[in-house]
Design an enzyme around this catalytic site. Structure first.
Site, short mmCIF file in Angstrom:
data_model
loop_
_atom_site.label_atom_id
_atom_site.label_comp_id
_atom_site.label_asym_id
_atom_site.label_seq_id
_atom_site.Cartn_x
_atom_site.Cartn_y
_atom_site.Cartn_z
N ASP A 76 0.85 -1.19 0.00
CA ASP A 76 0.00 0.00 0.00
C ASP A 76 0.89 1.25 0.00
OD1 ASP A 76 -2.91 1.14 0.68
OD2 ASP A 76 -1.45 2.24 1.90
N ASN A 109 -2.32 13.16 -3.91
CA ASN A 109 -3.36 13.71 -4.78
C ASN A 109 -3.80 15.10 -4.33
OD1 ASN A 109 -3.54 11.58 -6.61
ND2 ASN A 109 -5.06 10.47 -5.41
N HIS A 158 -3.87 14.79 -9.23
CA HIS A 158 -4.04 13.39 -9.61
C HIS A 158 -3.06 12.92 -10.68
CE1 HIS A 158 -7.68 12.51 -7.28
NE2 HIS A 158 -8.01 13.78 -7.48
N ASP A 215 -0.99 9.62 -10.30
CA ASP A 215 -0.92 8.54 -11.29
C ASP A 215 0.52 8.16 -11.60
OD1 ASP A 215 -3.66 8.51 -11.44
OD2 ASP A 215 -3.79 9.56 -13.35
N GLU A 236 -4.54 2.38 -4.40
CA GLU A 236 -3.08 2.44 -4.27
C GLU A 236 -2.50 1.15 -3.71
OE1 GLU A 236 -4.81 4.47 -0.51
OE2 GLU A 236 -5.34 4.18 -2.63
#
Length: 339
Positions: free
Chosen positions: A216, A224, A229, A233, A259
């Site tokens: 994780d 973010n 974002h 990404d 994630e």
């Protein structure tokens, strides 16, 4: 009906339906309904090359205008080649008799080769058509011996092989798209679940160990919120690349959701999985992520226990990850109730 003999009978019936609708019944709509959307072909009598279905329709409409009466036909020879469950070739010799402008017309020794493809509905459609007209009507020496017909079949077979290879490539591309996470290029969740299930069954049947690692990205929401974002990404893509680079050849990895990334490690027990997970955590912590700098990951590890379900196995891995987060993140943990 199955097997080569059954397919051969189907192709004979499809050819009969085509010739009957086109010649005896003189039914344009029924005849062209047997055409594939991508049909193409050639007629050597007029040297007409037909690259698409629209041109076929124009030629057939012209033929119906020029010879409006039904045609009596006889089939003197027929060869059927079954190339696969979905592809076949029929090559036949026909003798045609009709009336045009009150005159009797006889066309003998017309040769026709059709490449058939099985439509997704199960019916056969014509993918390629080749017609050789009689020499008496369309120039000298249009009479082909059997060797010529066989050579044409080989040429058509190569054409079909090429088209079949293209179809296989297209299907493989579609399969890859269906199994791949678009952002990271890793296996998506349905695919990694499928691979995990396969290894799970192997562990049950043959008794080899299987471990799972759940990774994780720590504090991903902050990335973010603070950087946007697009940066988020890019971090996920970087994590995917790092994980993929650390895998053994037999391991499977995929994006589990958001994630989180899941790694399935067959033929490795808890100690080996912990070593892999710790090395992965160190690599991630040392990686210079663009825009956000150093970042960390929390990782949970578990080993399959004989008798448990796949859901229990994943549940213990998730519990191990939750424990890693509770204890401060940037660490590797085994589930509280053991590996």
């Amino acid at each position: 009906m199955t097997g080569a003999k059954g397919i051969e009978q189907e192709l004979r019936a499809a050819l009969e339906a085509y010739l009957t609708s086109y010649l005896t019944r003189w039914d344009l709509q029924k005849a062209v309904a047997l055409f594939s959307p991508t049909i193409h072909g050639v007629g050597t009598g007029h040297d007409e090359f037909v690259p698409e279905r629209r041109v076929f329709l124009e030629i057939y409409e012209r033929d119906f205008r020029q010879a409006p009466n039904a045609i009596v036909w006889e089939q003197s020879r027929l060869q059927v080649a079954v190339l696969s469950d979905t592809v076949g070739i029929t090559t036949c010799e026909l003798h045609l008799h009709t009336q045009i402008q009150g005159q009797e017309i006889h066309l003998n020794n017309l040769r026709q080769s059709l490449v058939w493809k099985r439509h997704e509905s199960g019916r056969w459609v014509i993918e390629h058509l080749h017609i050789s007209f009689p020499s008496t009507e369309h120039g000298q020496d249009e009479s082909y011996p059997n060797k010529e017909l066989e050579a044409r079949n080989r040429v058509l077979a190569r054409l079909v092989e090429k088209r079949t290879a293209q179809l296989r490539e297209a299907l493989e591309e579609q399969r890859q798209l269906a199994n791949t996470d678009r952002l990271t290029g890793m296996n998506n969740r349905p695919r990694i679940e499928e691979l995990a299930s396969t290894e799970f069954l192997g562990a049950q049947r043959y008794g080899y160990p299987v471990s799972s690692i759940l990774v994780d990205v720590d504090w991903f929401k902050r990335i973010n919120d603070q950087h946007g974002h697009l940066i988020g990404d890019s971090v996920l893509k970087a994590f995917a690349d790092i994980i993929t680079a650390r895998l053994r050849a037999v391991d499977h990895a995929g994006r589990w959701g958001g994630e989180e990334f899941l790694i399935i490690c067959p033929h490795i027990g808890i100690e080996g999985a912990l070593a892999l997970a710790r090395g992965l955590r160190e690599t991630i912590a040392a990686h210079p992520f663009p825009k956000i700098g150093p970042w960390t990951a929390s990782i949970g590890v578990s080993q399959y226990r004989p008798g448990e379900t796949l859901q229990d196995f994943f549940g213990r891995t998730d519990a191990a990850l939750y424990r890693a987060k509770e204890l401060g993140r940037n660490r590797v943990e085994v589930a509280p109730n053991g590996p």
